[in-house]
Design an enzyme around this catalytic site. Sequence first.
Site, mmCIF file in Angstrom:
data_model
loop_
_atom_site.group_PDB
_atom_site.id
_atom_site.type_symbol
_atom_site.label_atom_id
_atom_site.label_comp_id
_atom_site.label_asym_id
_atom_site.label_seq_id
_atom_site.Cartn_x
_atom_site.Cartn_y
_atom_site.Cartn_z
ATOM 1 N N HIS A 80 36.308 40.336 40.090
ATOM 2 C CA HIS A 80 35.335 41.187 40.787
ATOM 3 C C HIS A 80 34.046 41.413 39.986
ATOM 4 C CE1 HIS A 80 38.978 41.803 43.028
ATOM 5 N NE2 HIS A 80 39.518 42.436 42.023
ATOM 6 N N CYS A 81 33.648 40.405 39.219
ATOM 7 C CA CYS A 81 32.440 40.496 38.391
ATOM 8 C C CYS A 81 32.508 41.682 37.423
ATOM 9 C CB CYS A 81 31.179 40.572 39.249
ATOM 10 S SG CYS A 81 30.965 39.122 40.296
ATOM 11 N N ALA A 82 33.717 42.010 36.992
ATOM 12 C CA ALA A 82 33.914 43.146 36.086
ATOM 13 C C ALA A 82 34.809 42.746 34.911
ATOM 14 C CB ALA A 82 34.527 44.308 36.853
#
Length: 122
Positions: A80-82
């Site tokens: 999640h781009c995290a």
Amino acid sequence: MGLAAAIDYVSSIGMENIARHERSLLEYGADELRSVPGLTLVGSAAERAGVLSFVLDGHSNEEVGKYLDGSGIAVRAGHHCAQPILRRLGYEGTVRASLALYNTPGEIELLARRLHELARRA
């Protein structure tokens, strides 16, 4: 025109009402998911958005996502781009269910039922 209609729709409901609904779903969803054996909720920020991120012992995130998709439940599986915060928490990815104005407690109950079914397969 579409944006104007969306703004009118949200304004007619009220941002406070939308936030209250999402917070209620988030609390209900967290309680429901905590009952799934082997499921770990990831993230505990007090003022978080309507998102339930989790991992399920014995199953890859992608497997969980595909299983839920087959049941008509849309989730995201991955980082999640995290990645930095996930790695800091000890994870490479999670499954994420996002909650919004149009979601219902019944949909959360379906999510929990399907996760219980999958947990029994481990």
